[in-house]
Design a protein around this motif. Structure first.
Motif, PDB file in Angstrom:
ATOM      1  N   SER A  86       0.118  23.212  56.224  1.00  0.00           N
ATOM      2  CA  SER A  86       0.515  24.600  56.426  1.00  0.00           C
ATOM      3  C   SER A  86      -0.719  25.412  56.798  1.00  0.00           C
ATOM      4  CB  SER A  86       1.150  25.179  55.158  1.00  0.00           C
ATOM      5  OG  SER A  86       1.379  26.570  55.302  1.00  0.00           O
ATOM      6  N   PRO A  89      -1.519  28.270  53.564  1.00  0.00           N
ATOM      7  CA  PRO A  89      -1.289  27.650  52.255  1.00  0.00           C
ATOM      8  C   PRO A  89      -1.451  28.645  51.110  1.00  0.00           C
ATOM      9  CG  PRO A  89      -3.479  27.107  53.045  1.00  0.00           C
ATOM     10  CD  PRO A  89      -2.788  27.837  54.172  1.00  0.00           C
ATOM     11  N   ASP A  93       3.094  27.422  46.910  1.00  0.00           N
ATOM     12  CA  ASP A  93       3.895  26.573  47.793  1.00  0.00           C
ATOM     13  C   ASP A  93       4.404  25.367  46.998  1.00  0.00           C
ATOM     14  OD1 ASP A  93       3.121  28.316  49.764  1.00  0.00           O
ATOM     15  OD2 ASP A  93       1.814  26.885  50.821  1.00  0.00           O
ATOM     16  N   LEU A 161       9.436  21.889  52.453  1.00  0.00           N
ATOM     17  CA  LEU A 161       8.271  22.684  52.068  1.00  0.00           C
ATOM     18  C   LEU A 161       8.680  24.151  51.971  1.00  0.00           C
ATOM     19  CD1 LEU A 161       5.215  23.020  51.560  1.00  0.00           C
ATOM     20  CD2 LEU A 161       4.920  23.168  54.058  1.00  0.00           C
ATOM     21  N   SER A 163       7.384  28.162  50.783  1.00  0.00           N
ATOM     22  CA  SER A 163       6.398  29.130  50.330  1.00  0.00           C
ATOM     23  C   SER A 163       7.120  30.139  49.439  1.00  0.00           C
ATOM     24  CB  SER A 163       5.741  29.833  51.524  1.00  0.00           C
ATOM     25  OG  SER A 163       6.714  30.566  52.259  1.00  0.00           O
TER      26      SER A 163
END
Length: 629
Positions: A86, A89, A93, A161, A163
């Motif tokens: 990413s 980051p 996350d 993934l 965030s």
């Protein structure tokens, strides 16, 4: 971007109209779940506000997982390598594992058109890790490699993934799909006693309904011709759940649960078995080969070893997050039992099994964790508050502790020799032992159906043949100096022993076991709050009272004690552990409490007596006599 975004996500991004359709199918109304999901209990997945998830796909981020095909050599679990990257980051996350991989919209409650502006995913992941797991440099480099252990759960998988942390998840990237070579394979056998001493039941999980394949068990003595026994098939649906999260974000299809009854077993004999399914083309799908040793004839004089504990829960060997380390001792207990399995004949897990609390995927995780035990020795369970309790559902306690499961998964996934598995009380024998298992989540007081069962169970045993009489329930219906019981002043579950202690005394119960309180405690032989013996380690002669044991340290977070130590409390241990009973013969019993951390004995006592000592008259335990000759 195409190498890390699943095809279905690419498709929905093509037009705004398709996006709205996707939201409508896969996302339910925020208000619906928000009203139901909270208060589900301390479950790892409950900390994720998955219903708040939004799409924030980033073409510069990626997540990949390998291998794509799992179990190609027949394995039912496999380690997965997950690479993530990413450009933005953050320490919050995280990576979630979703199964099925397409975020199946069929589990979503109906959506209202006016609420489409706030989309969210309506199904919780089966496990998760923070993106910086084992690598604090992730927040600088934006790259990490994670290891996940996946078990076969009858569907494909995708890694996602996010965030925004657990409370405000934003979907950044999705991996390609992974799947087991045969997702429907027969898995996770659970042995249990049938309704007679010479009957063993085999329960397992598969993806095959009876219209797809016919389930059975092939079994026989080692080296002898094998026979086949048919199996019945059960399952349960989302509308069988009593509330959220089991009925909403925690729902996952449990597959099909099969049970076969292996009858007319010879005593103390080793049998091998495997589960099978006959497909429509006549071919068979097979499980691995397992073995068990059949039970001794009731009253048989031989070495007999019993394990008892409660409240173990499940934990993840890959380090996936558990909320507040809710089951920190679970794997230690599991591993100690596996290590000593050659010296164990039967296991009693007296309630609070996986602590799934409405997240149905966790039942598969638990059955996989304990499979080395359950496939080899009978694994007898009791019903706990985290299996059964839900408001207005018939449970004695009107609490939401089951997360909306209201007993359905436990009653379906595990067999017990009860007349009605919704009423989780039963009796079973193992050689010189007779066990009466009560259901503390249903009323046990005098005048109830369960009280009648308990007295019948205790009265039915022939103590000359089965001298060791054991009572067990999940909640502490006897004695415990746990802190919250101490605050109540009674050192018991409210109304716990008032009705039952006269039965324990009348029928001379040797030991009463309880869980629910997450620690270990042993009392003196006791009746009506009074120790009837000053001995602490070597009991002999007349059975004057019952020894009460709390063995709730199987793995879940530990419970504290009252600062005041009652005079009847002989030994307390604030640690994870389990109890082992060893009957050497009709006159000699060894009790051992072992810590899960090292398997060593930290408390023990022996009972030595003859049949006449069981018959002897004691206070409130005398048979009627007459002066007639």
């Amino acid at each position: 971007m195409e190498h890390n975004i699943d095809h279905f996500l690419l498709k929905i991004l093509t037009t705004s109209t398709t996006v709205l359709v996707f939201w409508f199918l896969c996302f339910a109304t925020l208000s619906y779940v928000q009203a139901d999901i909270h208060g589900a209990g301390e479950q790892a997945l409950a900390k994720i506000d998955i219903y708040k998830a939004t799409l924030a796909l980033d073409g510069s981020a990626f997540i990949t997982a390998r291998p794509r095909i799992l179990g190609s050599l027949g394995e039912d679990s496999e380690w997965i390598t997950v690479d993530i990257a990413s450009k933005k980051p953050s320490a919050d996350d995280w990576v979630g594992v979703f199964s099925p991989a397409n975020f199946n919209s069929s589990t979503c409650p109906p959506a209202n058109d006016q609420e489409l502006e706030t989309p969210y995913i309506c199904t919780a992941p089966i496990k998760y890790k923070y993106a910086n797991h084992s690598n604090p440099e992730y927040t600088k480099t934006g790259k990490n490699t994670l290891k996940f252990l996946l078990i076969n759960q009858r569907a494909d998988f995708a890694f996602v993934l996010f965030s925004g942390g657990l409370s405000n998840p934003k979907l950044v990237s999705v991996s390609h799909k992974l799947r087991f070579s045969n997702p429907n394979a027969p898995l996770y056998p659970r042995l249990a006693h049938g309704k007679s001493w010479d009957e063993m039941t085999v329960t397992w999980t598969s993806g095959y309904n009876i219209d797809e394949a016919v389930p059975f068990v092939e079994w026989g003595m080692k080296g002898e011709t094998r026979k086949r026994s048919p199996a019945g098939t059960l399952t349960f649906k989302q509308n069988s759940m009593c509330g959220s999260p089991a009925r909403t974000v925690g729902w996952r299809d449990p597959g099909f649960i099969h049970t076969s009854f292996l009858k007319d077993l010879w005593p103390n004999t080793v049998y091998t078995y495997r589960m099978g399914h006959i497909l429509s083309d006549g071919s068979c799908v097979w499980s691995k080969i397992f073995s068990f040793k059949s039970s001794p004839y009731p009253g048989q004089d031989s070495l007999q070893r019993v394990i008892i504990f409660g409240d173990m829960g499940k934990a993840e060997r890959d380090g996936s997050n558990e909320y507040s380390d809710y089951q920190p001792g679970s794997l230690n207990t599991t591993d100690q039992l596996i290590k000593d399995l050659d010296n164990i004949d039967i296991v009693f897990h007296i309630g609070d099994l996986p602590y799934s609390n409405g997240y149905i995927s966790q039942w598969d995780q638990f059955t996989a964790q304990v499979q080395p035990i359950t496939s080899t020795v009978p694994y007898m369970i009791a019903s706990g508050n985290h299996e059964r309790d839900w408001p207005n559902s018939g449970s004695f306690y009107d609490t939401p502790d089951s997360g909306g499961e209201c007993g359905v998964p436990a009653e379906t996934m595990y067999y017990v020799p009860a007349e009605n598995r919704a009423k989780f009380w039963y009796s079973t024998d193992y050689g010189m032992f007779h066990f009466c298992i009560a259901d503390s989540e249903h009323d046990w007081r005098e005048g109830t159906e369960q009280y009648e069962f308990i007295e019948k169970c205790l009265a039915s045993v022939d103590r000359q043949k089965q001298p060791w009489l054991i009572f067990s329930a999940h909640r502490v219906l006897g004695y415990s100096s746990n802190s919250w019981y101490g605050l109540e002043g009674s050192f018991e579950e409210p109304m716990g022993r008032e009705s039952l202690q006269k039965l324990w005394q009348k029928y001379k119960v040797d030991i009463a076991f309880f869980g629910h309180v997450h620690n270990y405690e042993r009392t003196c032989p006791i009746y009506q709050n009074q120790c009837v013996s000053q001995e602490k380690h070597h009991y002999s002669g007349t059975v004057n009272g019952t020894i009460h044991v709390v063995a709730g340290g199987g793995g879940s977070h530990l419970s504290g004690y009252s600062s005041m130590i009652p005079n009847w409390s002989i030994y307390r241990d604030y640690d994870f552990g389990f109890v082992k009973l060893t009957a050497f013969n009709h006159s000699s019993l060894l009790f051992e409490y072992k810590k899960s951390s090292d398997g060593q004995v930290y408390d023990s006592f022996t009972i030595s007596r003859d049949y006449r000592d069981v018959l002897a008259c004691v206070h409130d335990g005398c048979s009627a006599t007459t002066l007639a000759t």
